[in-house]
Write an enzyme that holds these catalytic residues in place. Sequence first.
Site, PDB file in Angstrom:
ATOM      1  CB  ALA A  84      -1.194  -0.001   0.831  1.00 38.43           C
ATOM      2  CE  LYS A  85       5.843   0.433  -3.379  1.00 37.29           C
ATOM      3  NZ  LYS A  85       5.075  -0.866  -3.637  1.00 37.29           N
ATOM      4  NE  ARG A  86      -2.957   3.590   1.363  1.00 36.01           N
ATOM      5  CZ  ARG A  86      -3.082   2.969   0.729  1.00 36.01           C
ATOM      6  NH1 ARG A  86      -2.456   2.155  -0.233  1.00 36.01           N
ATOM      7  NH2 ARG A  86      -4.427   2.117  -0.156  1.00 36.01           N
TER       8      ARG A  86
END
Lengths: 270, 270
Positions: free
Chosen positions: B95-97
């Site tokens: 998700a690379k949040r």
Amino acid sequence: MTTQQLTEQIKKKKSFLCIGLDVDLNKIPKHLLKDEDPIFAFNKAIIDATHNLCVAYKPNTAFYEAYGLKGWKALEKTISYLNKNHPEIFTIADAKRGDIGNTSTMYAKAFFEDLAFDSVTVAPYMGKDSVEPFLAFKNKHTIMLALTSNQGAFDFQTKTVDGKELYKQVLETSKSWVNSKNLMYVVGATKAEYFADIRQIIPDSFLLVPGVGAQGGNLQDVCKYGMSSNVGLLINSSRGIIYASNEIDFAQAAALKASELQKQMEVILE
Amino acid sequence: MTTQQLTEQIKKKKSFLCIGLDVDLNKIPKHLLKDEDPIFAFNKAIIDATHNLCVAYKPNTAFYEAYGLKGWKALEKTISYLNKNHPEIFTIADAKRGDIGNTSTMYAKAFFEDLAFDSVTVAPYMGKDSVEPFLAFKNKHTIMLALTSNQGAFDFQTKTVDGKELYKQVLETSKSWVNSKNLMYVVGATKAEYFADIRQIIPDSFLLVPGVGAQGGNLQDVCKYGMSSNVGLLINSSRGIIYASNEIDFAQAAALKASELQKQMEVILE
């Protein structure tokens, strides 16, 4: 929406306020929890009460994802409600996405096509080919993190890279990307003293400025150093406005807080 | 799941393969489009055919968000299916949040509690207080971008910061964060020559390694320089496996591709 149209809205409404729709079910008025969709009910009431006082709304996707399908549905309903009833309002999906090219294209489709937001926030760490897929969408805007409002900004963003702070390298480098005219940047209000330097690099770009309100940033300082000839600022307040009250009067209380900021902006715009 | 359990699974299955579930409706077999939920139907078939050959699955959230509510529902069904039928498999929400503290907490709840993934990928740009909220979850893992597999990695990640490349600063700095034992890192297979240096900084941490397959990374080189005493590698392949065929035999074709990688891994593990 074009940046020119955004500036026209700012001049018409005498406001460059963006309201962050970060809905936490633990913080909204209890009576809304009986509603079929408490998140949307809250957003609708806030929007109905404040849309004349601001030029942009910014739902932060984290607060919707945390509630799973119901949350995503509330996000869809919120953006649809805005696009249908207030098409003159600039919408920001605060998602801070960014991935390799084919994946960034999917994120861009999610926010620009499926949800029909005007803009989305992205993170710069993965570089050019992670951001350009967003920039390829016409009349859509990509708001890249430059200097954020939190303490962690000092971990990497302000470190010196080849003689210049990383956030300045990010600003400089991004100017050479394809369709860079579709870029805006996030610069935190808690770091007002940096705005003069930033305007040397990007004199006209719009800046999304979080950190006024709950995080302690000062509106006057930001405007003094950050305002451009086309205004070029969207000042965001989330918690300071939407949680002004958690009683039955929450929407009016939010409008009152928004109105206080709008009045300060009106003075500054004159 | 603990990292010790993950290593045990790797030894048992003689595989450290992670399969990326990046479902694009334009690429899956046409006959699945008649299904009520083509995305989940595709994932289920891939999982059923490959679960003995891999130790992890990694849905990339972009590919689900791009399909709105239907996509999010397919993501929920996929992770539920995995947790119910294959609880021994490590799950990664790619998700690379990353956001300010209270927002990162909401993202962590979304992926660790609501969806019940074992891990989530995050971006480091916003620093310590944007990552620590994820690290606070017990027996959950936060996989932070260090050196990514794309060309854009050279825009900022490999630039020199205070005498050291930015990705090394990210690795070094993160070691001092609270609950840093819950960190893993993303390091691209396309940059195998960097793994020796990286292991000097983080000798034992698990690395999620994309870029083998479609992006051109080499498995043997990655293992030569990147393997640790507890294996410490999850090699991801997405498109190279799941789109091996777009005919009726797609799941078997995927299993064949996964099996090729598993066999190479078995040799390396011996």
